[in-house]
Structures are given as structure tokens and as C-alpha cells.
Design an enzyme around this catalytic site. Sequence first.
Site, PDB file in Angstrom:
ATOM      1  N   GLY A   7      41.177  22.370  61.545  1.00 31.87           N
ATOM      2  CA  GLY A   7      40.528  22.988  60.400  1.00 31.87           C
ATOM      3  C   GLY A   7      39.298  23.774  60.775  1.00 31.87           C
ATOM      4  O   GLY A   7      38.941  24.745  60.090  1.00 31.87           O
ATOM      5  N   ALA A   8      38.623  23.398  61.850  1.00 33.51           N
ATOM      6  CA  ALA A   8      37.431  24.125  62.275  1.00 33.51           C
ATOM      7  C   ALA A   8      37.790  25.555  62.688  1.00 33.51           C
ATOM      8  O   ALA A   8      36.999  26.483  62.491  1.00 33.51           O
ATOM      9  CB  ALA A   8      36.757  23.393  63.425  1.00 33.51           C
ATOM     10  N   GLY A  14       3.929  19.014  45.813  1.00 32.95           N
ATOM     11  CA  GLY A  14       4.457  18.878  44.469  1.00 32.95           C
ATOM     12  C   GLY A  14       5.460  19.959  44.130  1.00 32.95           C
ATOM     13  O   GLY A  14       6.197  20.458  44.991  1.00 32.95           O
ATOM     14  N   GLY A  15       5.464  20.366  42.863  1.00 32.67           N
ATOM     15  CA  GLY A  15       6.421  21.374  42.407  1.00 32.67           C
ATOM     16  C   GLY A  15       6.280  22.701  43.114  1.00 32.67           C
ATOM     17  O   GLY A  15       7.235  23.480  43.188  1.00 32.67           O
TER      18      GLY A  15
END
Length: 510
Positions: free
Chosen positions: A400-401, A165-166
Site C-alpha cells: 500500500g505504501a 493560551g488561545g
Amino acid sequence: MDELAALKASAHEGPDPEATRRQHERNKLTAHERIGLLLDEGSFTEVEPLRRHRATGFGMEGKKPYGDGVVAGWGTVHGRTVFVYAHDFRVFGGALGEAHAQKIHKVMDMALAAGAPLVSLNDGAGARIQEGVTALAGYGGIFQRNTRASGVVPQISVMLGPCAGGAAYSPALTDFVFMVRDTSQMFITGPEVVRAVTGEEITHNGLGGAEVHARSSGVAHFLHEDEENCLEEVRFLLSLLPSNNRELAPARSCDDPVDRRTDALLDIVPAEPGRSYDVRAVIEEIVDDGEHLEVHAGWAPNIVCSLARLDGHVVGVVANQPAALAGVLDIKSSEKAARFIQLCDAFNIPLVTLVDVPGFLPGVDQEHHGIIRHGAKLLYAYCNATVPRVSLVMRKAYGGAYIVMDSRSVGADLALAWPGNEIAVMGAEGAANVIFRREISAADDQEAVRAQRIKEYRSELMHPYYAAERGLVDDVIDPRETRSVLVRALAMLRAKHADLPLRKHGNPPQ
């Protein structure tokens, strides 16, 4: 005094010897046993061992064990102060109630005030249902403190049981998550809820076990077979981290010669740009005594992120991994490296980037799932980092890498390369096919023309000294001198100081 001793013994031993036996039968240690393995012997000081809850109803007024299901305090690891709290699964299944939460809040506040690391040993069943919304409010206080301490003191979460859960969001907010195979699980909704809502059948480990989070989700940074080895590695990790963001990571004396030649690198890294190798062998050859701690080893293996030492000083190493997906950058590897870079920058750990990247992974799936957005995270992390940064192009760096992997143009303090480097917009074959497409298609012997144009493009724009001639690489170095060059460079940069523009905070891509 006898009464006090009896009360403290009761808090230490737990409410029921049978509960301790059941814990051991699950191959799990008790909270005090875990703290004993984590901290230096005899150094633990506990806070609020006699705290009890104030809840009534649902039978709670008759069950008020001392400690309220969590052991909290401080001690030392390798002589340095560390704060810790550990859920005691023997008490209410380690579930969090009001008093339980307030003990955790106290030790978190103390860690931040003292400027010391915080380690949480998690083994709890979530919010204590009998206390209702006050238990949920306790989690809110933990999350707020996790966020406030982020980048100020190291926060380490060790998952030694369930976390549902949380409650799972607190580990997700910390710097590192350790998990133990078969005994630790993390999930927001358990298998029963999944079955009821979607009809899917799955086990606890299949949904949120250690293997899942170490290899698929990326939630876990480290995976171990048992608690003893796990806690020993937590100690090792703490030895590589500073106590807070105002200090440097602890240095140690080094017997590994600074000027040791790294001749093996000539054999480890093949000259042919398409041949594979394991970049971890490169890291081991360069760093002190070949020792490094790899983070997220099982997730996004096409990039390697490790903490190591050079001449006794801690460094963060980011390296493309040709042995996995040819070392391309993709969504997962970009996120992994970006997060690691931000950690190193927050805690004053210099960065060494080893580059051998053919580009970003092409594909519809990558584009549709946001490679632009996720790749920008890596770019943002490097551009925003103010720690010393040295990059080394070992072989190829395309498109771009190349820019993203801490090139000189995005702020690397020193950009180095080996003599076999190929730095270009793309590989020679692809470039020739684009530039000379018409000429090649019109030729009688297309393969001969293509081979000639590839050779021309490589000799003109991809020779090893092209970037150095234009000041984009500071030096082309002998691979056998890599260790000594990096040590000297980082020694020069150790006093580096860089200021970012005045702002509340940046807005990094998400």
C-alpha cells in the site's frame, strides 16, 4: 510638523528606554528591528502607528502608549509586497487588546485584498487581562481571517518570544511556523497550570520550547539559533513562494545546466534494497545548485519534504528517507507529507516524489493510534492535488505504501523508475513465505527450497520492467539522466489544467 515627528518618534522608540534595554538583554530584538531585518531596506510603510486603546479601569486610563503594542504595515521582500505585523513586548508585554487586535485585523484584510503574503512576528503574553472578553474576541477575528486566507496567500508565523493560551492557535492555522531556540515558547496551558492540575513539574522550554515543537509535536517547521538567521530564512522561504494562489512561484535564471548528468546517484543509492543512505544527497544532486529548503527537518525524519528549484522553477520534493526507520511510512510521516502536498497544491507548486519505501510501519501502537486514518491523509492529499506530479521509484516500493506515494494509479502525471526498482505487493522473501508456506515446511531442505522460490518470485513478478510492461510505469530511466528527464517532464506539464468535481469542499480524513 514638529509635534507629528515627536509623536511618531515616541511610537517608534517605545514608552520606556529601560524596556528596550531589557528586551536586548533577553537576546531579543524590538519589533521595528525585526521588521527591518525581514523587509528590504527602507521599504516598510506602517499603518496606525498612533493608535491607542480606549480601556479604562485597573490603571489602564493612565497608560495609553502609541501603537498599542503591535507594529503593522507592509513592505517588500526581494522586491515583492509582503504584509507584516510584529508584537512589541515592551508595551503591555505584547498582550492583545481591542485596538491591538483591530490593527492586526486591518493588515490581514489588506494582505488578502492585495493578494500578498502575511508574516506575523510573535512575541506576546496572550490576551490583555485588563480588557476582558474584548481581547478574546480580538483573537476570534484573527482566527477567522487566518482560515479565510488559508490557501489564498502564504501565511508565515515567526515565534520570537512567548505565545500562550488561545494565541497559539493562530500560528497553528498558518502555513509555516519558525521558532528560535531558548527564546520562543508555545503552549495552551503554562507550567504553573500544568503543575496545579497534574502535579507535573516542567519548565517553559520543556513544555513548549522550540526544540519540543521542532522534534516532538511537529508544530514548528523550522528551528533557528538566533533571530537574525531566522528572519533571513523567512526571506529565503518567501522567495520560493508565490504571492497568492493565482500566481506561480517566482522563477529565476539558472546557471546549473539542464542536461547535467547525475553520475553520483549511482554511488549514493546502493543496489541492495536493505542498505541505508541519505536521500537528501539524492535531492542535492538533482536540484539546481544542490540547494533546497527542508521543511520539518527535525520531525518525522523518515520522510523528507523540501522546496527547491529545477531549471529555475520551484518544485516541492517528497522523498522517503531510508536513513530513518528504513524510510517506512508511519503516522507522523504521513501527516507531514500530506500537509506539505496540500501546501504545494494550494500555491501551484509542482510535486516530485522520490520513492524508496518498504511499506507502512507495523505495530500495535501504530494501529491503535490510527495509522489507517493518518495514512489516508497522505493518500487523500495526493489524489486531490491538481498540480503537475512526477514520481520516481528509485529502488523499492512495496504494498500500500507504493500506491500512496503518488503511483500512477492515484493520478501521477508521469511515473518513472530506475533499473533497480522493485515494485511489488511485498518483498520477495515475505511473498515466498506466504505463497509457498506448505511446500517449504514439507521440504527436507527448507532453506534451499525457500531460496529457490524467492528467486522465482523475484524473476517473475519483481523484475525491473514488470510495472513498465503493464503501463504502471511510463519509463525506466538511466539514473544519470534523472535531472534532465525531470526538467523536461515538468516543462511539458507546466501548462497543466485539471478540474475537480464541483463541491463545497472535500471531507479529508482527520
